[in-house]
Enzyme design. Structure first.
Site, PDB file in Angstrom:
ATOM      1  N   LYS A  39      47.892  50.237  37.880  1.00 57.09           N
ATOM      2  CA  LYS A  39      48.457  51.199  36.928  1.00 57.09           C
ATOM      3  C   LYS A  39      49.377  52.032  37.801  1.00 57.09           C
ATOM      4  O   LYS A  39      48.951  53.009  38.442  1.00 57.09           O
ATOM      5  CB  LYS A  39      47.339  52.050  36.307  1.00 57.09           C
ATOM      6  CG  LYS A  39      47.807  53.234  35.495  1.00 57.09           C
ATOM      7  CD  LYS A  39      47.966  52.930  34.025  1.00 57.09           C
ATOM      8  CE  LYS A  39      48.487  54.142  33.262  1.00 57.09           C
ATOM      9  NZ  LYS A  39      48.641  53.902  31.817  1.00 57.09           N
ATOM     10  N   ALA A 115      52.991  53.145  31.632  1.00 54.15           N
ATOM     11  CA  ALA A 115      52.601  54.406  30.985  1.00 54.15           C
ATOM     12  C   ALA A 115      53.523  54.572  29.791  1.00 54.15           C
ATOM     13  O   ALA A 115      54.731  54.359  29.911  1.00 54.15           O
ATOM     14  CB  ALA A 115      52.759  55.568  31.962  1.00 54.15           C
ATOM     15  N   GLY A 116      52.963  54.924  28.636  1.00 51.53           N
ATOM     16  CA  GLY A 116      53.784  55.075  27.429  1.00 51.53           C
ATOM     17  C   GLY A 116      54.439  53.756  27.051  1.00 51.53           C
ATOM     18  O   GLY A 116      53.848  52.686  27.199  1.00 51.53           O
TER      19      GLY A 116
HETATM   20  N1  LIG Z   1      40.937  47.598  19.012  1.00 50.38           N
HETATM   21  C1  LIG Z   1      40.504  48.843  19.138  1.00 50.38           C
HETATM   22  N2  LIG Z   1      39.418  49.275  18.463  1.00 50.38           N
HETATM   23  C2  LIG Z   1      38.979  50.537  18.599  1.00 50.38           C
HETATM   24  N3  LIG Z   1      39.558  51.469  19.363  1.00 50.38           N
HETATM   25  C3  LIG Z   1      40.634  51.091  20.058  1.00 50.38           C
HETATM   26  C4  LIG Z   1      41.165  49.768  19.994  1.00 50.38           C
HETATM   27  N4  LIG Z   1      42.254  49.712  20.795  1.00 50.38           N
HETATM   28  C5  LIG Z   1      42.376  50.941  21.332  1.00 50.38           C
HETATM   29  N5  LIG Z   1      41.417  51.754  20.891  1.00 50.38           N
HETATM   30  C6  LIG Z   1      41.215  53.177  21.236  1.00 50.38           C
HETATM   31  O1  LIG Z   1      42.460  53.839  21.051  1.00 50.38           O
HETATM   32  C7  LIG Z   1      42.677  54.777  22.094  1.00 50.38           C
HETATM   33  C8  LIG Z   1      43.960  54.399  22.823  1.00 50.38           C
HETATM   34  O2  LIG Z   1      43.758  53.123  23.449  1.00 50.38           O
HETATM   35  P1  LIG Z   1      44.234  52.880  24.940  1.00 50.38           P
HETATM   36  O3  LIG Z   1      43.711  53.969  25.828  1.00 50.38           O
HETATM   37  O4  LIG Z   1      43.911  51.479  25.300  1.00 50.38           O
HETATM   38  O5  LIG Z   1      45.804  53.078  24.702  1.00 50.38           O
HETATM   39  P2  LIG Z   1      46.961  53.091  25.775  1.00 50.38           P
HETATM   40  O6  LIG Z   1      48.148  52.494  25.131  1.00 50.38           O
HETATM   41  O7  LIG Z   1      46.455  52.490  27.024  1.00 50.38           O
HETATM   42  O8  LIG Z   1      47.175  54.653  25.985  1.00 50.38           O
HETATM   43  P3  LIG Z   1      47.985  55.380  27.184  1.00 50.38           P
HETATM   44  O9  LIG Z   1      49.407  55.443  26.716  1.00 50.38           O
HETATM   45  O10 LIG Z   1      47.323  56.727  27.258  1.00 50.38           O
HETATM   46  O11 LIG Z   1      47.803  54.558  28.433  1.00 50.38           O
HETATM   47  C9  LIG Z   1      41.436  54.716  22.996  1.00 50.38           C
HETATM   48  O12 LIG Z   1      40.543  55.723  22.591  1.00 50.38           O
HETATM   49  C10 LIG Z   1      40.871  53.341  22.709  1.00 50.38           C
HETATM   50  O13 LIG Z   1      39.487  53.283  22.948  1.00 50.38           O
HETATM   51 MG   LIG Z   2      46.328  53.285  28.919  1.00 54.21          MG
END
Ligand SMILES: Nc1ncnc2c1ncn2[C@@H]1O[C@H](COP(=O)(O)OP(=O)(O)OP(=O)(O)O)[C@@H](O)[C@H]1O
Ligand SMILES: [Mg+2]
Length: 240
Positions: A39, A115-116
């Site tokens: 990351k 990120a984002g």
């Molecule tokens: N398929 C899913 N079912 C339930 N919850 C989910 C699912 N996918 C993601 N989430 C939840 O949604 C939220 C955002 O997911 P995640 O952290 O993977 O996003 P991200 O794109 O990595 O965010 P960031 O931009 O902060 O890195 C988290 O709380 C995660 O647990």
């Molecule tokens: Mg993430």
């Protein structure tokens, strides 16, 4: 030297990149593929450390020091350029590059999480899409299941194409829970639009996946079509 792998990006922040990246890492390892994770930049890092990097590292079997898995950490939960400026710093791209080479050493595949989304700024000249290009990794785009996703997904795919970033495919994550009938119809249109570029769907947590149509080749137990993803990754490497 280029490495075999993908750069997991999203149509937005909070769409499920970490969930998809960890799922992909687990599927790769279950296949016996030695997998590194990185990351490169994490913002919103508090006293407990970089949460995404910690989750990725755990999925990968705790291979590398967390400072290599997440070489650039910032406290403010905003875009990297803004978080760095607020800390009186700049994102150190050479630190990312050297950490990347260290984590990739001895692995067969690397999963990087951005990120984002793709156009998030890293500094005045450089954004997340540039970082994927610099690491010579094709993108795996994570799209949300909720309303707005058709527009966000098309925007991300178009900008990747315009700027020469290969995309191995799209995974939809049901981060917002079970969909209403209207949202489900909308998502059906995205599935049709993507066709075989859709490499999987992560059902809402606690859901068996039985009611969510699956992408070709994937199943509730292994939501990402790993064969297609590896085939496309290798095809792109061969043609690039
Ligand atoms: N398929 C899913 N079912 C339930 N919850 C989910 C699912 N996918 C993601 N989430 C939840 O949604 C939220 C955002 O997911 P995640 O952290 O993977 O996003 P991200 O794109 O990595 O965010 P960031 O931009 O902060 O890195 C988290 O709380 C995660 O647990
Ligand atoms: Mg993430």
């Amino acid at each position: 030297m280029t490495h075999r792998g993908v750069f997991v990006t999203g149509t937005d922040t909070g769409v499920g990149k970490t969930v998809v990246a960890c799922q992909l890492v687990r599927q790769l390892r279950a296949r016996g593929i030695e997998t590194a994770v990185i990351k490169p930049i994490e913002t919103g890092v508090g006293v407990d450390g970089p949460a995404d990097a910690i989750a990725l590292r755990e999925a990968a079997g705790d291979r590398d020091p967390i400072e290599d898995v997440c070489p650039q950490q910032f406290e403010l939960p905003v875009a990297p350029s803004v978080a760095a400026a607020s800390a009186g710093r700049r994102v150190d791209r050479s630190a990312i590059r050297s950490a990347y080479e260290r984590v990739c050493g001895g692995s067969d595949f690397v999963v990087a999480e951005g990120a984002g989304g793709l156009l998030v700024p890293i500094d005045e000249q450089f954004d997340m899409l540039d970082l994927a290009l610099e690491l010579s990794l094709p993108a795996l785009l994570v799209a949300r299941a909720a309303l707005g996703t058709i527009n966000h997904t098309r925007l991300s795919l178009e900008v990747a194409e315009q700027r020469g970033l290969d995309v191995v495919g799209v995974v939809i994550s049901h981060a917002d829970g079970v969909l209403s009938a209207a949202d489900a119809a909308n998502l059906g249109a995205l599935r049709s639009l993507l066709g075989d570029r859709l490499l999987g769907e992560i059902p809402p947590r606690g859901h068996t996946g039985a009611k969510q149509p699956e992408a070709g080749g994937s199943s509730p137990g292994s939501p990402i079509d790993l064969d297609a993803l590896l085939r496309r990754t290798d095809d792109l490497r061969a043609s690039g």
